[in-house]
Design a protein around this motif. Structure first.
Motif, PDB file in Angstrom:
ATOM      1  N   PHE A  75       6.159   4.931  13.593  1.00 39.88           N
ATOM      2  CA  PHE A  75       5.841   3.543  13.935  1.00 39.88           C
ATOM      3  C   PHE A  75       5.989   3.316  15.442  1.00 39.88           C
ATOM      4  CE2 PHE A  75       6.951  -0.948  14.487  1.00 39.88           C
ATOM      5  CZ  PHE A  75       5.931  -1.563  13.770  1.00 39.88           C
ATOM      6  N   ARG A  76       7.089   3.815  16.006  1.00 39.04           N
ATOM      7  CA  ARG A  76       7.349   3.607  17.436  1.00 39.04           C
ATOM      8  C   ARG A  76       6.302   4.324  18.292  1.00 39.04           C
ATOM      9  NH1 ARG A  76      11.364   1.256  20.713  1.00 39.04           N
ATOM     10  NH2 ARG A  76      11.171   2.129  22.783  1.00 39.04           N
ATOM     11  N   PRO A  82       8.553  -2.786  21.811  1.00 34.06           N
ATOM     12  CA  PRO A  82       9.970  -2.818  22.190  1.00 34.06           C
ATOM     13  C   PRO A  82      10.872  -2.772  20.953  1.00 34.06           C
ATOM     14  CG  PRO A  82       8.756  -4.586  23.261  1.00 34.06           C
ATOM     15  CD  PRO A  82       7.832  -3.955  22.278  1.00 34.06           C
ATOM     16  N   LEU A  83      12.154  -2.561  21.183  1.00 31.63           N
ATOM     17  CA  LEU A  83      13.120  -2.362  20.110  1.00 31.63           C
ATOM     18  C   LEU A  83      13.127  -3.507  19.100  1.00 31.63           C
ATOM     19  CD1 LEU A  83      15.509  -0.551  19.111  1.00 31.63           C
ATOM     20  CD2 LEU A  83      16.984  -2.065  20.397  1.00 31.63           C
ATOM     21  N   ASP A  84      13.247  -4.739  19.574  1.00 27.25           N
ATOM     22  CA  ASP A  84      13.327  -5.874  18.648  1.00 27.25           C
ATOM     23  C   ASP A  84      12.043  -6.052  17.853  1.00 27.25           C
ATOM     24  OD1 ASP A  84      15.976  -6.592  19.226  1.00 27.25           O
ATOM     25  OD2 ASP A  84      15.335  -7.649  21.033  1.00 27.25           O
ATOM     26  N   ASP A  85      10.895  -5.829  18.485  1.00 26.68           N
ATOM     27  CA  ASP A  85       9.628  -5.943  17.767  1.00 26.68           C
ATOM     28  C   ASP A  85       9.510  -4.854  16.708  1.00 26.68           C
ATOM     29  OD1 ASP A  85       9.086  -8.082  19.381  1.00 26.68           O
ATOM     30  OD2 ASP A  85       7.750  -6.980  20.730  1.00 26.68           O
ATOM     31  N   LEU A 102      18.555   1.403  14.254  1.00 28.33           N
ATOM     32  CA  LEU A 102      17.231   1.678  14.813  1.00 28.33           C
ATOM     33  C   LEU A 102      17.360   2.287  16.203  1.00 28.33           C
ATOM     34  CD1 LEU A 102      14.126   1.453  14.837  1.00 28.33           C
ATOM     35  CD2 LEU A 102      14.400  -0.881  15.676  1.00 28.33           C
ATOM     36  N   HIS A 103      18.212   1.705  17.035  1.00 27.63           N
ATOM     37  CA  HIS A 103      18.402   2.222  18.391  1.00 27.63           C
ATOM     38  C   HIS A 103      18.954   3.646  18.362  1.00 27.63           C
ATOM     39  CE1 HIS A 103      20.390   2.875  22.262  1.00 27.63           C
ATOM     40  NE2 HIS A 103      19.444   2.103  22.752  1.00 27.63           N
ATOM     41  N   ARG A 104      19.939   3.918  17.493  1.00 29.72           N
ATOM     42  CA  ARG A 104      20.499   5.271  17.401  1.00 29.72           C
ATOM     43  C   ARG A 104      19.449   6.269  16.941  1.00 29.72           C
ATOM     44  NH1 ARG A 104      25.118   2.458  15.410  1.00 29.72           N
ATOM     45  NH2 ARG A 104      24.404   2.825  13.293  1.00 29.72           N
ATOM     46  N   GLY A 110      14.667  10.855  21.060  1.00 31.53           N
ATOM     47  CA  GLY A 110      14.249  10.854  22.453  1.00 31.53           C
ATOM     48  C   GLY A 110      13.144   9.869  22.785  1.00 31.53           C
ATOM     49  N   ILE A 111      13.022   8.798  22.008  1.00 30.76           N
ATOM     50  CA  ILE A 111      11.973   7.809  22.280  1.00 30.76           C
ATOM     51  C   ILE A 111      12.549   6.408  22.395  1.00 30.76           C
ATOM     52  CG2 ILE A 111      10.057   9.113  21.300  1.00 30.76           C
ATOM     53  CD1 ILE A 111      10.428   7.576  18.703  1.00 30.76           C
ATOM     54  N   SER A 112      13.791   6.298  22.849  1.00 33.56           N
ATOM     55  CA  SER A 112      14.405   4.970  22.937  1.00 33.56           C
ATOM     56  C   SER A 112      13.840   4.170  24.113  1.00 33.56           C
ATOM     57  CB  SER A 112      15.913   5.087  23.074  1.00 33.56           C
ATOM     58  OG  SER A 112      16.233   5.723  24.277  1.00 33.56           O
TER      59      SER A 112
END
Length: 149
Positions: A75-76, A82-85, A102-104, A110-112
């Motif tokens: 998905f990312r 962005p993270l929240d979206d 999600l962030h972890r 490697g796509i944060s």
């Protein structure tokens, strides 16, 4: 240059090398170096004197399954949101997904951080271009106890 040891280390590489090379009894070596007999036996069986890696060999999530992580990564990469979206877009599919998990997950893969896009920000130059022969002088006013300088 100092040696970096992990927090629980009681011996240095020099002491470990001495433990491996000396033909002393386990009890005598433990007393000499101030460690337990099991530590002496451990270092005598090892081939190296370096610290072993601590922590998991393959980092993985305790909350997300590998399938859910694959969904998140796909998905990312597809949307570049962005993270929240991403969180709001994925929560209907993965209800127990939290912002931190999600962030972890994104960090692990490697796509944060989103890649820099062309035209995102205007290019800034450090200094203005001047024609040859032009002298640029910056003047600054400094206020001290004695007054202006």
């Amino acid at each position: 240059m100092g040696q970096i040891l992990h927090g629980s280390a009681r011996t240095t590489e020099a002491v470990r090398r001495a433990i491996q090379l000396r033909q002393e009894s386990v009890r005598g070596a433990a007393k000499r170096y101030g460690v337990s007999p099991t530590t002496i036996q451990k270092w005598r069986t090892r081939q190296t004197t370096g610290d072993a890696a601590m922590g998991p060999k393959q980092p993985r999530s305790t909350v997300l399954t590998p399938e859910e992580e694959a969904i998140i990564v796909a998905f990312r990469r597809h949307t570049l949101l962005p993270l929240d979206d991403c969180l709001y877009g994925l929560q209907p599919t993965i209800p127990h997904l939290t912002r931190s998990s999600l962030h972890r997950c994104l960090e692990r893969h490697g796509i944060s951080r989103l890649p820099e896009m062309e035209g995102d920000k205007p290019k800034t130059k450090r200094f203005a271009d001047y024609p040859i022969g032009y002298v640029h002088i910056d003047i600054a006013e400094v206020r001290t106890e004695q007054g202006k300088l």
